[in-house]
Structures are given as C-alpha cells and as structure tokens.
Design an enzyme around this catalytic site. Structure first.
Site, short mmCIF file in Angstrom:
data_model
loop_
_atom_site.label_atom_id
_atom_site.label_comp_id
_atom_site.label_asym_id
_atom_site.label_seq_id
_atom_site.Cartn_x
_atom_site.Cartn_y
_atom_site.Cartn_z
N ARG A 93 -9.40 0.01 3.02
CA ARG A 93 -8.68 1.00 2.61
C ARG A 93 -7.10 0.63 2.26
O ARG A 93 -6.22 0.65 1.83
CB ARG A 93 -8.53 2.27 3.78
CG ARG A 93 -8.91 3.60 3.73
CD ARG A 93 -9.02 4.69 4.15
NE ARG A 93 -7.06 4.90 4.39
CZ ARG A 93 -6.33 4.86 5.55
NH1 ARG A 93 -6.50 5.33 5.85
NH2 ARG A 93 -5.30 4.71 4.47
N LYS A 135 0.38 -1.43 -0.19
CA LYS A 135 0.26 -0.22 -0.04
C LYS A 135 0.79 1.03 0.16
O LYS A 135 0.28 2.32 -0.94
CB LYS A 135 -0.81 -0.08 1.26
CG LYS A 135 -1.30 1.48 1.85
CD LYS A 135 -2.28 1.50 2.54
CE LYS A 135 -1.28 2.48 3.63
NZ LYS A 135 -1.56 3.73 4.19
N ASN A 136 1.94 1.55 1.12
CA ASN A 136 1.95 3.00 0.91
C ASN A 136 3.61 3.01 -0.36
O ASN A 136 3.87 4.36 -0.18
CB ASN A 136 3.54 2.57 2.47
CG ASN A 136 2.81 2.80 3.21
OD1 ASN A 136 1.22 3.16 3.43
ND2 ASN A 136 2.87 2.54 5.00
N ARG A 142 -4.45 10.06 3.41
CA ARG A 142 -3.43 10.41 3.52
C ARG A 142 -2.35 10.82 2.00
O ARG A 142 -1.80 12.67 2.25
CB ARG A 142 -2.49 10.11 4.20
CG ARG A 142 -1.18 10.45 5.29
CD ARG A 142 -2.15 11.47 5.78
NE ARG A 142 -1.24 12.58 6.60
CZ ARG A 142 -1.62 13.75 7.16
NH1 ARG A 142 -2.47 14.66 7.48
NH2 ARG A 142 0.05 14.72 7.40
N ARG A 177 -0.76 15.66 12.66
CA ARG A 177 0.04 15.09 11.23
C ARG A 177 0.70 16.59 10.86
O ARG A 177 0.15 16.25 9.52
CB ARG A 177 -0.38 14.20 10.79
CG ARG A 177 -0.75 12.79 11.41
CD ARG A 177 -1.58 11.81 10.59
NE ARG A 177 -0.59 10.84 9.65
CZ ARG A 177 -0.74 10.35 8.54
NH1 ARG A 177 -1.33 9.57 9.16
NH2 ARG A 177 -0.02 9.92 8.49
N PRO A 178 1.55 16.86 11.43
CA PRO A 178 2.33 17.98 10.37
C PRO A 178 3.32 18.11 9.42
O PRO A 178 3.85 16.22 9.27
CB PRO A 178 3.13 18.34 11.67
CG PRO A 178 3.39 17.76 11.91
CD PRO A 178 2.63 16.80 12.41
N GLN A 236 7.58 19.58 7.72
CA GLN A 236 9.27 19.03 6.38
C GLN A 236 9.45 19.03 4.66
O GLN A 236 9.53 18.95 4.19
CB GLN A 236 9.49 17.78 6.75
CG GLN A 236 9.60 18.20 8.37
CD GLN A 236 10.90 18.81 8.74
OE1 GLN A 236 12.08 18.94 8.33
NE2 GLN A 236 10.24 19.61 9.66
N1 EPU Z 1 6.31 14.66 10.82
C1 EPU Z 1 6.70 16.17 11.37
N2 EPU Z 1 6.50 16.90 10.05
C2 EPU Z 1 6.03 16.60 8.80
C3 EPU Z 1 6.07 14.82 8.96
C4 EPU Z 1 6.34 14.37 9.47
O1 EPU Z 1 6.55 16.41 12.24
O2 EPU Z 1 6.30 17.37 7.65
C5 EPU Z 1 6.41 13.93 12.59
C6 EPU Z 1 4.71 12.82 12.27
O3 EPU Z 1 4.33 13.86 12.86
C7 EPU Z 1 5.36 11.72 12.93
C8 EPU Z 1 7.09 11.40 11.96
O4 EPU Z 1 7.18 12.42 11.82
O5 EPU Z 1 5.50 11.73 14.20
C9 EPU Z 1 7.02 10.51 11.12
O6 EPU Z 1 5.78 11.10 10.31
P1 EPU Z 1 6.31 10.33 8.80
O7 EPU Z 1 5.56 11.54 7.46
O8 EPU Z 1 7.24 9.56 8.31
O9 EPU Z 1 4.41 9.53 8.36
P2 EPU Z 1 3.83 9.94 6.94
O10 EPU Z 1 4.60 9.30 5.98
O11 EPU Z 1 2.40 10.70 7.44
C10 EPU Z 1 4.13 7.25 6.44
C11 EPU Z 1 2.77 5.96 6.26
C12 EPU Z 1 2.19 5.33 7.67
C13 EPU Z 1 3.44 5.88 8.70
C14 EPU Z 1 4.20 6.72 8.65
C15 EPU Z 1 5.46 6.13 9.40
C16 EPU Z 1 1.73 5.87 3.97
C17 EPU Z 1 1.34 6.85 3.07
N3 EPU Z 1 1.75 6.06 5.60
O12 EPU Z 1 3.53 8.36 6.76
O13 EPU Z 1 1.59 4.80 7.42
O14 EPU Z 1 2.75 5.14 10.03
O15 EPU Z 1 5.29 6.34 7.63
O16 EPU Z 1 5.76 4.90 9.49
O17 EPU Z 1 3.51 5.59 3.70
C18 EPU Z 1 -0.36 2.97 7.87
O18 EPU Z 1 0.37 2.50 6.09
O19 EPU Z 1 -1.14 2.62 9.08
C19 EPU Z 1 0.57 4.41 8.14
C20 EPU Z 1 -0.46 5.25 8.31
#
Ligand code: EPU
Length: 428
Positions: free
Chosen positions: A398, A22-23, A93, A122-123, A126
């Site tokens: 999903r 998925k991701n 997302r 979920r900011p 970055q």
């Molecule tokens: N964060 C920030 N600022 C940013 C981006 C992230 O503070 O600009 C923080 C987040 O709040 C969090 C940490 O950094 O505490 C990691 O967030 P990340 O950006 O890595 O998460 P994501 O890209 O939103 C993806 C997966 C998630 C998975 C996370 C961590 C996808 C579509 N989603 O989310 O997957 O939990 O990486 O591995 O790839 C799932 O599949 O169930 C799922 C939620």
C-alpha cells in the site's frame, strides 16, 4: 496470500532513490477535486493507495489520465457525484479527505467510514468539528456513510484538541472556498501538510502558516489547474536508513529533503550510525555496534510514529535496554509478537515498550500486521540469521513503491512469491 522470502545477513550497500510521499499524495489527489482545470501531478509514488485514490476520482466522474508511472493528469470538471463507493473507501484511510474536498467544492459529500491500518480506535471527531465550525451540517451516520452538507461555508477559528494530520488536511480542503478566514490552531506541521498547502496555493488558494501550528486559510472564489511535483517520502527514506543500519550496511538515500529526516538522523547517530548529509541525499553507514537509546514518538518535528516499528527492530539488536514511548497512537505494538518470534525481547505496557537487545535475530514465519509493521519485518528479516517468510505483504505494498526491486538493488536477498509458487527457497 503473496509473501516475501528473505534470506538474512546480507549487508545493504549502494544507492536507493526515494519515491514521492504517500501521505502527501493521498491528500493532494483528493484536493484536485477543488480545481477548475487540469491538475498535472508529478513524482507520484506507484503504490496501491494511489491506485485507490485515482479509482475514487474516476468513480466520481473526474477524468483521470495516467501519463506514466509517476505522472497523472486529473480534470475534476467532469465530476457528477459526491458519493464515494464503499468498496474503494474501505481500502484506504485517506479516502476521508474526499469529505473535505467535495464539501469545499460542491457543498455536499457522502463518504464511507474509511479503512486503513489498525492502531486502536481512530476517531474523526476533530475533522467533523472543523466542518461544523465552517457551517456544514454533519448528518448522523447512516449505512456506514459520513454525510455533510452546507448551503455556504464561512471561515471560522478551529482549535484542534490534539495535533491531527487528517483533521488539519480535511479542514484546509473544506476551507479554501469558504467565505472569509479560517484559522486552524494546534495544526499538524508534517511535511505533507506543507506540501498540500503549496499545492493548493499553486492552484490559487491563499493559505499561510503551513508548517507552523497556526494555519490561516483565506477563502477564494476560484481555483485553477496546476502542475505540481510531490515531495519525497520521509518515511520511505527513514525505512531505508534503518535498513542500512540494521544490516551493518552503507547506503546513500537519494532524492530526499534532509531537513525532514532530522529526528530520524539524530536517533540513528545516537545508536552509533555515521550520517553524512548532502543537498538532496543522505549517506548512512552503520557503526561497529548498535547502542541502546530511548525514543518517544510525537507529531512533527518529533520522532515520527510511522518509524516506530522500524526503530524497534534496531533497538532489538542494540546492546542494553531501550524504551519506546508511543506518543501518537493508542495501540501501535501489534507487531511485537511477530518480532518476538524472531528472538526479540520486548515487553509492552500500554504506550511503553521495553526492549532488551539481543545479539542477533533469527528467521521465523511472520506477518505484516500493517504498513510500517510490515516494513519493520522486512528489516528484521534482512538482518536475521536464516530465511524468513513474511505474509500479508499487501499492507506493505500500500505504501512502498518497488520495495523488492529497490532492496535487491542494494544487495538484499528478497523475493516476492505468489500463493501458487513453491514456498521456501532462497531468494536469489
Ligand atoms: N485523533 C482523534 N480525533 C481525530 C483525529 C485524530 O482523537 O479527529 C487522534 C488519533 O486517534 C491519534 C492522533 O489523534 O491518536 C493523531 O492522529 P492523526 O489524525 O494525526 O492521524 P491520521 O491523519 O489518521 C496520519 C498518517 C499516519 C500517521 C499519523 C500520525 C496519513 C494518510 N496517515 O494519520 O500514517 O501515523 O498521521 O503522524 O497521512 C502511515 O503512513 O503508516 C500512517 C499510518
């Protein structure tokens, strides 16, 4: 309000095939926007997030042809707009990956703030920092839309303040056409980051270092169509591995990359499971009893946060006291109240969950609080005594292809009922 009805205490046995990740696919589908040609993507999972990503591509004007359940062809040369509609973006997302892709290809993008599972704030600071470093102007949010534009993008060095999968993906997408070299430092190393880089390179991009914490993207002038097959889903595989252990079962999980599963394998072994690795499959047999252990979730190659709720179910049934330390998300314990309804003894204090194992879980009406929390409820229900009803299963669907069929194939007593069908019946 469709739901799953699961009659517990069924031992899972047999073989299950794992779908595409998925991701990875939710990053690769937006990345097709960057191609000057047809991209054929194979091994796509048949899940709601893929449908949403394809609908977004369609809404932009791309020509999307579903070849079969697991193959799609996308021609992005017909794209006519760089604005993603609200109703589609809120479903997923990863809709924010269209910012990086559209900005990279057309120098402009307007994408609504995305939806997705709720784990606290979920900011995306970055991501925006990366776009700005490449020379884009990110406009103040208007009507819930994030808009960015650039006359031209120029490679730069971007240091991520925390390891972020989303920011790493988005910056890679925006940088493939940027002039010169973009260096992403403290980059995420997840298997889906490597898969995206391989996909972009197969289109003609020049990306090196994916899978390490420094990724270098040398901008190119043109990307072409390609044929690409998505990697197997690490978390879907881990979920079936956990389900095998929870039910005292013996399951072979097929079509996996065992290397991607090492942290999960190690924890299951620590808990007493027996694991045999083959080239593309893993056999998981439950031991005689479950031993307690401690788990800290971390970015790859650490133990994945997306397996945290599923492992919590196992620890709820393990002898002794276990501690989970959630190292990625601010609030990923919303499922704990649901698990407590089934008899689990869990105390949460900030990022820590202290779990006192109980001999068995018992059925109760519960909800899927999000995708992985929902998967955890399914595992708990299959292990529990009695018949459990799980609501809000749209979260689960999903991200898990054919969950009911795959589990039934392993001997689970699970049935999906829609609102108008009679509620409590045994599943088979
Ligand atoms: N964060 C920030 N600022 C940013 C981006 C992230 O503070 O600009 C923080 C987040 O709040 C969090 C940490 O950094 O505490 C990691 O967030 P990340 O950006 O890595 O998460 P994501 O890209 O939103 C993806 C997966 C998630 C998975 C996370 C961590 C996808 C579509 N989603 O989310 O997957 O939990 O990486 O591995 O790839 C799932 O599949 O169930 C799922 C939620």
């Amino acid at each position: 309000m469709d739901k799953y009805i699961i009659c517990g205490e069924r031992r899972l046995t047999g073989t299950v095939d794992i779908s595409g990740a998925k991701n990875a696919v939710v990053a690769i589908l937006p990345a097709t926007v960057l191609a000057n040609g047809v991209c054929r993507i194979e091994n796509i999972p048949n899940i709601a997030d893929v449908d949403t990503a394809l609908e977004i591509l369609n809404s932009l004007g791309a020509t999307v042809s579903r070849i079969d359940k697991h193959t799609v062809e996308i021609d992005s040369r017909t794209i006519v707009t760089q604005t993603v509609p609200h109703d589609l973006a809120k479903k997923m997302r990863a809709s924010y990956y269209f910012i990086g892709a559209l900005l990279g290809r057309f120098g402009k993008a307007s994408v609504p703030m995305p939806g997705g599972c709720y784990f606290g704030v979920r900011p995306i600071d970055q991501h925006l920092k990366g776009f700005t470093a490449l020379g884009a102007q990110v406009l103040p949010m208007k009507n819930g839309m994030i808009s960015a534009c650039a006359d031209s993008l120029v490679g730069n060095s971007v240091y991520l303040d925390m390891v972020s999968v989303g920011a790493t993906v988005n910056i890679m997408l925006a940088a493939v056409y940027a002039e010169g070299i973009t260096v992403i430092e403290n980059a995420a190393k997840e298997p889906h980051i490597v898969d995206l880089a391989n996909f972009l390179n197969s289109m003609g991009a020049d990306i090196r270092g994916a899978g390490t914490d420094v990724i270098k993207v040398r901008g190119v002038n043109r990307l072409y169509g390609t044929t690409y097959s998505i990697i197997p889903d690490q978390i879907e595989a881990g979920t079936y591995m956990a389900a095998a252990v929870a039910t005292g079962g013996d399951v072979t999980v097929r079509n996996v990359i065992p290397k991607h599963l090492e942290s999960i394998t190690a924890k299951l072994q620590e808990m007493g499971a027996e694991i045999e690795e083959f080239d593309e499959e893993i056999r998981v047999s439950a031991g005689n009893f479950l031993r307690h252990c401690n788990v800290k979730t971390m970015p790859h190659p650490g133990f994945p946060t997306d397996m945290q709720p599923q492992i919590a179910v196992l620890l709820s049934m393990a002898e002794g006291t276990s501690i989970i330390n959630e190292g990625v998300w601010e609030n990923r314990y919303r499922y704990v109240d649901e698990l407590r309804r089934m008899g689990a003894e869990i105390q949460v204090d900030g990022k820590l969950a202290v779990i006192q194992g109980v001999p068995h879980l018992t059925a109760a009406p519960v909800k899927a609080m999000d995708l992985r929390a929902g998967a955890a409820m399914v595992i708990a229900a299959m292990a529990a005594h009695g018949v459990t009803e799980i609501e809000d299963i749209q979260y689960i669907e999903r991200g898990y292809e054919d969950l009911v069929e795959k589990l039934r194939g392993l001997g689970a007593d699970i049935r999906r009922v829609s609102e108008d069908e009679p509620a409590l019946q045994t599943a088979q």
